[in-house]
Design an enzyme around this catalytic site. Structure first.
Site, PDB file in Angstrom:
ATOM      1  N   ARG A  90      12.066   0.218  -0.562  1.00 57.79           N
ATOM      2  CA  ARG A  90      11.701   1.124  -1.659  1.00 57.79           C
ATOM      3  C   ARG A  90      10.940   2.306  -1.087  1.00 57.79           C
ATOM      4  NH1 ARG A  90       6.503   0.555  -1.501  1.00 57.79           N
ATOM      5  NH2 ARG A  90       5.491  -1.457  -1.387  1.00 57.79           N
ATOM      6  N   GLY A  91      10.700   3.292  -1.946  1.00 54.79           N
ATOM      7  CA  GLY A  91       9.873   4.408  -1.536  1.00 54.79           C
ATOM      8  C   GLY A  91       8.409   4.010  -1.527  1.00 54.79           C
ATOM      9  N   VAL A  94       2.411   1.122   1.744  1.00 55.82           N
ATOM     10  CA  VAL A  94       1.893  -0.247   1.670  1.00 55.82           C
ATOM     11  C   VAL A  94       1.308  -0.502   0.283  1.00 55.82           C
ATOM     12  CG1 VAL A  94       0.079  -1.761   2.547  1.00 55.82           C
ATOM     13  CG2 VAL A  94       1.399  -0.354   4.136  1.00 55.82           C
ATOM     14  N   GLY A 159       6.840   3.132  -6.564  1.00 60.81           N
ATOM     15  CA  GLY A 159       7.716   2.985  -5.401  1.00 60.81           C
ATOM     16  C   GLY A 159       9.049   2.436  -5.875  1.00 60.81           C
ATOM     17  N   LEU A 171       6.791   0.323 -10.689  1.00 61.37           N
ATOM     18  CA  LEU A 171       5.371   0.667 -10.657  1.00 61.37           C
ATOM     19  C   LEU A 171       4.506  -0.595 -10.640  1.00 61.37           C
ATOM     20  CD1 LEU A 171       3.743   0.369 -13.687  1.00 61.37           C
ATOM     21  CD2 LEU A 171       5.467   2.064 -14.244  1.00 61.37           C
ATOM     22  N   CYS A 187      -3.604   1.335   0.461  1.00 62.44           N
ATOM     23  CA  CYS A 187      -2.358   1.407  -0.297  1.00 62.44           C
ATOM     24  C   CYS A 187      -1.830   2.839  -0.272  1.00 62.44           C
ATOM     25  CB  CYS A 187      -2.581   0.947  -1.738  1.00 62.44           C
ATOM     26  SG  CYS A 187      -2.925  -0.809  -1.852  1.00 62.44           S
TER      27      CYS A 187
END
Lengths: 260, 86
Positions: A90-91, A94, A159, A171, A187
């Site tokens: 995914r985009g 972390v 993401g 989300l 993150c």
């Protein structure tokens, strides 16, 4: 499987149905398989959509923009904490998953919704901003990395992945997680502390209520006029290979597929 | 047999000016089917699969991972399978 219709369809307009799976705690392996199935189904029937709303066992996922450098604990420390690290396609970067978060993964056809991938990401941010407004919180999309901030602290991450024109992942919203562990995980590469709805509001932020609100907001924003709620994932197959009671068949589970 | 037609793999509009090629799923010489994902593009917050435009063989990759890409840019070329005449 239980299902209930929340709203009535508009008789004169083509009915766009959204299947909402409110699954509670749901493992990542199971999520990957369910997403793959829903993407396949929505690609075949783009007038429909689905959304998975769940939370994950504690652990870390690393998207395409992430790096191991954003995870400060070493392998031994991660093992002691019981945090697995999973690289996903995914985009964003972390993400630390903890109880008290809500994960919301819409599966919709972007062509049907008339959205580009970037516009879809912005629409998800708008969903979170709208939800937080219902808690009297003023939040804004993060201009640097897709997500939502309250003041200087992030409260939600976006993401997603677009496969065959259909969305998956989505989300992660902090409703009431323990914020202390985020000190060790940057993150999306952001070293600033996180926040949560509970931290920002004097009242009680209920995860169950947030789940329901997210489903309603997703349906409204992407123009679904009917919601069907499910509290369990779909079975192994929508159609049994043989009629129940007949010989020579029965339910067969699909072979496990490789995750990526 | 008709000679193979070279069909470009053009990037659909991702809706943003910042995009990079994330990775290729196939190598030159690999057979692909129309609609197969052949590459992945990364935009802020999202990965986007790029499908093969036709069934055939990947002939050429014109961008590399981490290269910036724009809407409509040709990422590679597929040689479409020629139709045999019976």
């Amino acid at each position: 499987m239980t299902a209930s219709d929340l709203t009535h369809s508009v008789p004169s307009a083509p009915c766009r149905g959204l299947r909402a799976y409110l699954l509670g705690q749901f493992g990542f392996d199971a999520l990957i398989g369910l997403q793959r199935r829903l993407v396949y189904e929505v690609a075949g029937e783009p007038n429909t959509g689905a959304v998975i709303v769940c939370d994950h066992p504690s652990g870390i996922t690393v998207g395409r923009e992430g790096s191991r450098i954003h995870v400060r604990p070493g392998p031994e420390e991660l093992r002691i904490r019981g945090w697995s690290v999973r690289w996903v396609s995914r985009g964003s970067g972390v993400l630390l998953h903890l109880p008290g978060q809500v994960a919301c993964y819409p599966v919709i056809s972007l062509a049907q919704a008339g959205l580009t991938p970037a516009r879809y990401v912005a629409e998800l941010e708008a969903v979170v901003v709208e939800l937080l407004r219902e808690f009297d919180l003023r939040a804004e999309p993060d201009p640097a990395t897709p997500g939502v901030r309250i003041g200087s602290r992030r409260v939600a991450h976006i993401g997603v992945a677009i496969r065959g024109g259909v969305s998956c992942f989505g989300l992660i919203l902090n409703v009431d997680p323990d914020l202390e562990p985020f000190r060790d995980i940057h993150c999306d590469g952001d070293p600033m502390p996180m926040t949560s709805i509970q931290r920002e509001t004097p009242g009680r932020a209920r995860v169950a209520a947030v789940r329901q609100q997210l489903v309603s907001l997703i349906a409204g924003r992407f123009a679904f006029d009917r919601i069907s709620l499910f509290h369990t994932p779909p079975g192994p197959s929508l159609r049994p290979p043989f009629p129940p009671g007949s010989s020579g068949g029965g339910w067969k589970h699909a072979a496990p597929t490789r995750t990526r | 047999m008709t000679p193979p037609r070279r069909v470009p793999i053009a990037l659909p509009d991702p809706g943003t000016t910042w995009a990079i090629l994330s990775l290729w799923y196939v190598r030159p010489g690999d057979r692909v089917f129309a609609g197969d994902r052949v590459a992945e593009v990364l935009i802020p917050g999202a990965t986007v699969d790029v499908p093969a435009p036709v069934t055939g063989t990947l002939a050429e990759r014109m961008v590399h991972p981490n290269d910036p890409v724009t809407a409509g840019q040709v990422l590679g070329v597929v040689e479409e399978e020629g139709e045999s005449k019976g």
